[in-house]
Write a protein that holds these residues in place. Structure first.
Motif, mmCIF file in Angstrom:
data_model
loop_
_atom_site.group_PDB
_atom_site.id
_atom_site.type_symbol
_atom_site.label_atom_id
_atom_site.label_comp_id
_atom_site.label_asym_id
_atom_site.label_seq_id
_atom_site.Cartn_x
_atom_site.Cartn_y
_atom_site.Cartn_z
ATOM 1 N N GLY A 63 -11.835 -8.707 -7.501
ATOM 2 C CA GLY A 63 -12.203 -7.680 -6.544
ATOM 3 C C GLY A 63 -12.944 -8.153 -5.314
ATOM 4 O O GLY A 63 -13.379 -7.348 -4.510
ATOM 5 N N HIS A 64 -13.086 -9.447 -5.129
ATOM 6 C CA HIS A 64 -13.836 -9.971 -3.986
ATOM 7 C C HIS A 64 -12.884 -10.341 -2.851
ATOM 8 O O HIS A 64 -12.907 -11.454 -2.342
ATOM 9 C CB HIS A 64 -14.677 -11.179 -4.390
ATOM 10 C CG HIS A 64 -15.714 -10.847 -5.409
ATOM 11 N ND1 HIS A 64 -16.863 -10.165 -5.099
ATOM 12 C CD2 HIS A 64 -15.769 -11.077 -6.735
ATOM 13 C CE1 HIS A 64 -17.591 -10.005 -6.185
ATOM 14 N NE2 HIS A 64 -16.932 -10.549 -7.195
ATOM 15 N N THR A 65 -12.032 -9.389 -2.451
ATOM 16 C CA THR A 65 -11.074 -9.635 -1.380
ATOM 17 C C THR A 65 -11.120 -8.470 -0.394
ATOM 18 O O THR A 65 -11.524 -7.357 -0.755
ATOM 19 C CB THR A 65 -9.644 -9.763 -1.937
ATOM 20 O OG1 THR A 65 -9.261 -8.519 -2.518
ATOM 21 C CG2 THR A 65 -9.537 -10.872 -2.965
ATOM 22 N N PRO A 66 -10.694 -8.690 0.836
ATOM 23 C CA PRO A 66 -10.646 -7.584 1.795
ATOM 24 C C PRO A 66 -9.754 -6.432 1.321
ATOM 25 O O PRO A 66 -10.066 -5.265 1.553
ATOM 26 C CB PRO A 66 -10.076 -8.232 3.060
ATOM 27 C CG PRO A 66 -10.407 -9.673 2.945
ATOM 28 C CD PRO A 66 -10.356 -9.970 1.479
ATOM 29 N N ALA A 67 -8.658 -6.748 0.646
ATOM 30 C CA ALA A 67 -7.763 -5.697 0.154
ATOM 31 C C ALA A 67 -8.459 -4.819 -0.883
ATOM 32 O O ALA A 67 -8.359 -3.586 -0.842
ATOM 33 C CB ALA A 67 -6.506 -6.328 -0.445
ATOM 34 N N ALA A 68 -9.181 -5.434 -1.803
ATOM 35 C CA ALA A 68 -9.872 -4.674 -2.836
ATOM 36 C C ALA A 68 -10.984 -3.821 -2.240
ATOM 37 O O ALA A 68 -11.126 -2.641 -2.575
ATOM 38 C CB ALA A 68 -10.438 -5.624 -3.891
ATOM 39 N N GLY A 106 -4.692 -0.667 -0.185
ATOM 40 C CA GLY A 106 -5.102 -1.882 -0.894
ATOM 41 C C GLY A 106 -3.911 -2.701 -1.351
ATOM 42 O O GLY A 106 -3.894 -3.927 -1.242
ATOM 43 N N GLY A 107 -2.872 -2.028 -1.863
ATOM 44 C CA GLY A 107 -1.670 -2.734 -2.304
ATOM 45 C C GLY A 107 -0.919 -3.386 -1.150
ATOM 46 O O GLY A 107 -0.445 -4.511 -1.267
ATOM 47 N N LEU A 108 -0.821 -2.665 -0.022
ATOM 48 C CA LEU A 108 -0.153 -3.246 1.142
ATOM 49 C C LEU A 108 -0.920 -4.443 1.691
ATOM 50 O O LEU A 108 -0.321 -5.448 2.088
ATOM 51 C CB LEU A 108 0.020 -2.181 2.232
ATOM 52 C CG LEU A 108 1.034 -1.086 1.939
ATOM 53 C CD1 LEU A 108 0.993 -0.013 3.022
ATOM 54 C CD2 LEU A 108 2.433 -1.662 1.808
ATOM 55 N N LEU A 127 -3.981 -10.558 1.890
ATOM 56 C CA LEU A 127 -5.432 -10.395 1.957
ATOM 57 C C LEU A 127 -6.065 -10.136 0.591
ATOM 58 O O LEU A 127 -7.242 -9.829 0.508
ATOM 59 C CB LEU A 127 -5.779 -9.238 2.907
ATOM 60 C CG LEU A 127 -5.387 -9.482 4.364
ATOM 61 C CD1 LEU A 127 -5.559 -8.223 5.175
ATOM 62 C CD2 LEU A 127 -6.189 -10.621 4.946
ATOM 63 N N GLY A 128 -5.292 -10.260 -0.468
ATOM 64 C CA GLY A 128 -5.806 -10.086 -1.825
ATOM 65 C C GLY A 128 -5.766 -11.392 -2.575
ATOM 66 O O GLY A 128 -5.368 -12.437 -2.045
ATOM 67 N N SER A 129 -6.182 -11.351 -3.824
ATOM 68 C CA SER A 129 -6.165 -12.573 -4.627
ATOM 69 C C SER A 129 -4.772 -12.789 -5.207
ATOM 70 O O SER A 129 -4.006 -11.855 -5.400
ATOM 71 C CB SER A 129 -7.193 -12.486 -5.754
ATOM 72 O OG SER A 129 -6.874 -11.420 -6.620
ATOM 73 N N GLU A 130 -4.465 -14.021 -5.471
ATOM 74 C CA GLU A 130 -3.194 -14.361 -6.096
ATOM 75 C C GLU A 130 -3.246 -13.957 -7.566
ATOM 76 O O GLU A 130 -4.271 -14.118 -8.216
ATOM 77 C CB GLU A 130 -2.924 -15.857 -5.987
ATOM 78 C CG GLU A 130 -2.624 -16.309 -4.576
ATOM 79 C CD GLU A 130 -1.331 -15.735 -4.052
ATOM 80 O OE1 GLU A 130 -0.343 -15.670 -4.810
ATOM 81 O OE2 GLU A 130 -1.325 -15.318 -2.881
#
Length: 81
Positions: free
Chosen positions: A7-12, A52-54, A60-63
């Motif tokens: 959860g430490h991503t811009p998307a999250a 968030g999904g987009l 911008l999310g974690s792999e």
């Protein structure tokens, strides 16, 4: 648990913030007995998940975690007698 980076991503963060605003809007309009306002908040909650999904698909999310490959020593089969 904090070392996992969950959860430490811009998307999250963006998805959760939009969903939280939707939750607050829905809660406020439930108290005010305003049905269209409640549903507007519910739409915001869903919009947070979509955004968030987009953003995650845009990089911008974690792999996603992949299964660990077994070591070569673990792949050795015992000899048959």
């Amino acid at each position: 648990m904090s070392s996992s980076g969950h959860g430490h991503t811009p998307a999250a963060w963006t998805g959760v913030i939009i969903s939280f605003i939707g939750f607050c809007v829905s809660g406020a309009f439930i108290v005010l007995a305003n049905v269209p306002g409640f549903w507007a908040g519910m739409v915001l909650i869903g919009l947070g998940a979509v955004v968030g999904g987009l953003m995650r698909m845009a990089g911008l999310g974690s792999e996603p975690k992949r299964a660990a490959k077994p070591s070569p020593a673990a792949q050795v089969r015992p000899q048959e007698s």
